[in-house]
Write a protein that holds these residues in place. Structure first.
Motif, short mmCIF file in Angstrom:
data_model
loop_
_atom_site.label_atom_id
_atom_site.label_comp_id
_atom_site.label_asym_id
_atom_site.label_seq_id
_atom_site.Cartn_x
_atom_site.Cartn_y
_atom_site.Cartn_z
N GLY A 1 -7.04 -1.51 -9.69
CA GLY A 1 -6.61 -0.95 -8.41
C GLY A 1 -7.07 -1.73 -7.20
O GLY A 1 -6.97 -1.23 -6.07
N ASN A 2 -7.54 -2.95 -7.38
CA ASN A 2 -8.00 -3.78 -6.26
C ASN A 2 -6.81 -4.59 -5.71
O ASN A 2 -6.75 -5.81 -5.86
N LEU A 3 -5.87 -3.90 -5.07
CA LEU A 3 -4.61 -4.54 -4.71
C LEU A 3 -4.77 -5.61 -3.63
O LEU A 3 -4.06 -6.62 -3.64
N GLY A 4 -5.71 -5.41 -2.70
CA GLY A 4 -5.96 -6.43 -1.69
C GLY A 4 -6.45 -7.73 -2.30
O GLY A 4 -6.05 -8.83 -1.89
N PHE B 1 3.62 -10.98 -7.88
CA PHE B 1 3.85 -10.38 -6.56
C PHE B 1 4.77 -9.17 -6.66
O PHE B 1 4.58 -8.15 -5.98
N ALA B 2 5.80 -9.25 -7.52
CA ALA B 2 6.74 -8.13 -7.69
C ALA B 2 6.01 -6.90 -8.24
O ALA B 2 6.19 -5.77 -7.75
N PHE B 3 5.16 -7.09 -9.27
CA PHE B 3 4.39 -5.97 -9.80
C PHE B 3 3.44 -5.39 -8.75
O PHE B 3 3.24 -4.18 -8.68
N LEU B 4 2.86 -6.29 -7.94
CA LEU B 4 1.96 -5.84 -6.89
C LEU B 4 2.70 -4.95 -5.89
O LEU B 4 2.17 -3.91 -5.47
N GLN C 1 3.90 0.38 -3.32
CA GLN C 1 4.85 1.42 -2.92
C GLN C 1 4.54 2.75 -3.59
O GLN C 1 4.76 3.82 -3.00
N GLU C 2 4.00 2.69 -4.81
CA GLU C 2 3.68 3.94 -5.51
C GLU C 2 2.53 4.69 -4.87
O GLU C 2 2.31 5.87 -5.14
N GLN C 3 1.76 4.02 -4.02
CA GLN C 3 0.68 4.69 -3.30
C GLN C 3 1.18 5.43 -2.06
O GLN C 3 0.42 6.14 -1.41
N LYS C 4 2.46 5.24 -1.75
CA LYS C 4 3.03 5.87 -0.55
C LYS C 4 3.85 7.09 -0.93
O LYS C 4 4.28 7.24 -2.08
N ASN D 1 7.25 9.29 -1.14
CA ASN D 1 8.59 8.81 -1.47
C ASN D 1 9.40 8.41 -0.24
O ASN D 1 10.13 7.42 -0.26
N SER D 2 9.22 9.18 0.83
CA SER D 2 10.04 8.91 2.02
C SER D 2 9.64 7.62 2.74
O SER D 2 10.41 7.07 3.54
N ASN D 3 8.44 7.14 2.45
CA ASN D 3 7.95 5.94 3.14
C ASN D 3 8.06 4.66 2.29
O ASN D 3 7.66 3.59 2.73
N ARG D 4 8.57 4.80 1.11
CA ARG D 4 8.62 3.63 0.22
C ARG D 4 9.73 2.65 0.63
O ARG D 4 10.81 3.07 1.02
N ASP D 5 9.39 1.34 0.49
CA ASP D 5 10.36 0.29 0.81
C ASP D 5 10.26 -0.79 -0.27
O ASP D 5 9.25 -1.50 -0.38
N TYR D 6 11.30 -0.91 -1.09
CA TYR D 6 11.28 -1.83 -2.22
C TYR D 6 12.00 -3.15 -1.92
O TYR D 6 12.31 -3.91 -2.84
N SER D 7 12.25 -3.42 -0.65
CA SER D 7 12.96 -4.66 -0.32
C SER D 7 12.14 -5.90 -0.67
O SER D 7 12.67 -6.91 -1.17
#
Length: 669
Positions: free
Chosen positions: A581-584, A607-610, A615-618, A620-626
């Motif tokens: 969980g150390n995403l940074g 990078f794609a998996f990251l 996004q999964e930590q946000k 649903n309404s705030n997620r952006d998969y672009s």
């Protein structure tokens, strides 16, 4: 002999080539190996040919760049035959018939190559005397190198064999002995045939190549004048010494003859005079000619010393750069050193050692084979050659090409003095090649050469490991660790126990061992052990002990701090941090990878998996998969461009499934 005749059920005779003092030579086809070979019927005329297996094996183990390999030795219908590799090209006899003209530079290079081959033959136990050196028995390959063919097996096999002679090339002692024993009695100095007979024949062959005329048995006293019409005074003096009628005045060994070829330019009077003239002109010292003549010898000596000192300084720099891990500077320094003194082997050795230390085993092998052994200038009789062969043998061993490793060790042991540890590692290579009985014999030989106690334990452990006796192998390695003060040998023992534990699925035992090694050994001996510890922690974490990922992360950071990092180090570190969980940290590591290794589908994939995890930590309404979509598309494009041998990456398939789910869920438009 019929052209369709097949000998020993293997060798199909293609045609007759020539006859020599030692026998008739044929070209044949080796049905099993599916290649052309040279077959020689030995002319022995009643000589005893009681050949033992050991002698045959010695001949078949001969390996030298400028000699064909002996493939077989057999008897059929009362006749004895040797089989050697076929050498393409033209013989000097053919080239002489075509009126070829050879430059002094070509002849010097070929002379060194032939002396190298002779020194190798003469260094065998017992020495192998070629006995029939002449233009017909020296091939020039398509690459422009020499191969000395048709060395006399029968002479090696039987001390009583009396060789024939070939007018123009045979030494006086060999000529007299071949004619009759009565003549030999009247000239005592001609009572034996040895290395000096080959030296004479080589010199006589070069006399023919240079003058176009064979050397006469009755000397005219004008031989040196005939040579100097075509080559320098220094070159002619070298050859005149080799063809002295009195064998005691010739070069003592082929190595001496080799060194004489090497020094021709230094001894050439015209060359020295040219250097002197240039010095005088450059220094404006024509008026001081008398002083210059007195001082020039001292000046040449000083220049030579300065050159040698500079070379030694460069070699010391190579060692320093290697030890500090600056391999690029080591390579640059090697090139500078070898340009300064291309005949010295120390710089070659240090560069080969650098490649070996980097685990660039194939590069090390290629460097030895092409940059050293095929060099026109390197002194292949230098004592360092055994150490260079050792690195090549060990490189083959690391690549698990054990038969090749044994082959190079066999070549190494044809030379003089060497480290007794070479016996140990030779025994180990034999064991892994399935030759355990011989391995035990060689190990005993190493013990007889005062092999140290820790090395004996280590070698026994390797041999037992190769035989699948893992418990006793572990015991031997543990004994080595307990008694040894050699940290490198301890490290190797730890690694081999680790491999046994891994193979047997004892990961907890392996981890405990590696932690013990980490605490017991200095940092400089820990690289392989730390890499193995990371992999062991990852495996155990995947089995449920997830806390070990943190240990693997810390160990990976140690690897990077020590400068041992590779692509795999960073990739593992990114995966471990993402799972913890150390995403940074993951983003920072991936940016480092991109900077170090450039565009790569795997980095884009990470990078794609990251992005998915982010996004999964946000809500649903705030997620952006672009951003995820962009990374995925880049990864997919590069994956199909970079994919080799149709290999598949399961993570790419997983990533594609996630992408489709995001599209179907309306997250990506």
């Amino acid at each position: 002999m019929s052209e369709k005749r097949v000998l020993a059920g293997t060798y199909e005779i293609i045609g007759y080539l020539q006859s020599g003092s030692g026998g008739d030579v044929y070209k044949a086809y080796h049905r099993r190996l599916k290649k052309e070979v040279i077959l020689k019927k030995i002319r022995h005329k009643g000589v005893s040919m009681n050949i033992n297996r050991q002698e045959v094996d010695i001949l078949k183990n001969l390996r030298h760049t400028y000699l064909p390999q002996v493939l077989d030795f057999f008897m059929e219908d009362g006749e004895y035959y040797t089989v050697m590799t076929y050498v393409p090209g033209k013989s000097f006899k053919q080239l002489l018939n075509e009126h070829a003209v050879f430059s002094q530079n070509q002849l010097i290079r070929w002379g060194q190559q032939l002396c190298s081959a002779l020194y190798y033959l003469h260094s065998q136990n017992p020495p192998i005397i070629h006995g029939d050196i002449k233009p017909a028995n020296i091939m020039v390959t398509p690459e422009g190198n020499i191969c000395l063919i048709d060395f006399n097996i029968s002479f090696y096999m039987d001390d009583n064999t009396v060789l024939g002679y070939t007018d123009g090339y045979t030494s006086p002692e060999q000529y007299i002995i071949a004619l009759d024993a009565q003549s030999a009695k009247s000239i005592p100095m001609h009572d034996q045939i040895d290395e000096k007979s080959d030296i004479y024949s080589l010199g006589a062959t070069f006399y023919h190549l240079i003058t176009g005329q064979k050397l006469q048995r009755n000397r005219t006293g004008r031989e040196k004048d005939a040579l100097q019409t075509h080559v320098s005074e220094a070159f002619s003096s070298v050859l005149m010494k080799s063809i002295e009628v009195d064998r005691n005045k010739r070069y003592r060994t082929a190595r001496e003859f080799y060194q004489a070829f090497q020094n021709i330019y230094k001894k050439d009077k015209r060359y020295r005079q040219l250097l002197l003239r240039h010095r005088l002109i450059r220094g404006g010292m024509v008026a001081l000619l008398g002083i210059s003549i007195v001082t020039v010898g001292y000046g040449v000596h000083e220049i030579k010393l300065e050159k040698t000192e500079k070379y030694n300084d460069l070699v010391a720099e190579q060692v320093s750069y290697r030890e500090s891990g600056d391999y690029k500077k080591e390579e640059d320094t090697y090139k500078e050193a070898v340009k300064l003194l291309p005949d010295k082997l120390e710089s070659y050795y240090q560069n080969a050692y650098t490649l070996y230390e980097q685990q660039e085993y194939q590069k090390c092998i290629d460097f030895v084979e092409y940059d050293v052994l095929k060099s026109e200038k390197a002194d292949l009789i230098d004592d360092r050659i055994t150490d260079i062969y050792y690195l090549e043998a060990e490189s083959y061993f690391e690549l698990e090409e054990y038969d090749k490793s044994v082959e190079i060790f066999d070549r190494l042991f044809q030379y003089g003095e060497f480290d007794n540890l070479y016996y140990r590692d030779y025994a180990i290579a034999l064991a892994y090649d399935g030759k355990t009985d011989k391995a035990q014999e060689v190990l005993q030989e190493a013990i007889d050469h005062d092999l140290t106690e820790d090395s004996i334990y280590y070698a026994k452990g390797e041999i037992e490991k190769s035989m699948g006796q893992t418990d006793s192998a572990i015991t031997e390695f543990q004994q080595c660790i307990a008694v040894s003060e050699d940290n490198n040998l301890k490290m190797r023992s730890y690694v081999l126990i680790s491999e046994i534990y891994e193979k047997n699925g004892k990961l907890e035992d392996e981890r405990a061992l590696l932690l013990e090694a980490k605490n017991a050994l200095p940092v400089e001996n820990q690289m392989i052990l730390l890499e193995r510890l990371v992999q062991t922690d990852i495996e155990l974490a995947n089995q449920g002990n997830t806390s070990l990922r943190d240990e693997a992360i810390e160990v990976s950071k140690e690897i990077i701090t020590q400068g041992w990092d590779t692509y795999t180090t960073y990739n593992n570190l990114a995966i471990l941090n993402e799972k913890q969980g150390n995403l940074g940290e993951v983003e920072s590591i991936l940016n480092q990878m991109k900077e170090l290794y450039g565009d790569d589908y795997n980095i884009e994939k990470r990078f794609a998996f990251l992005e998915i995890d982010k996004q999964e930590q946000k809500a649903n309404s705030n997620r952006d998969y672009s951003a995820f979509a962009s990374y995925y598309e880049h990864a997919r494009t590069m994956y199909y461009e970079q994919m080799k041998n149709n290999d598949t990456d399961a993570e790419m398939q997983l990533l594609e499934n996630v992408y489709q789910q995001a599209v179907n869920g309306g997250w990506i438009r």
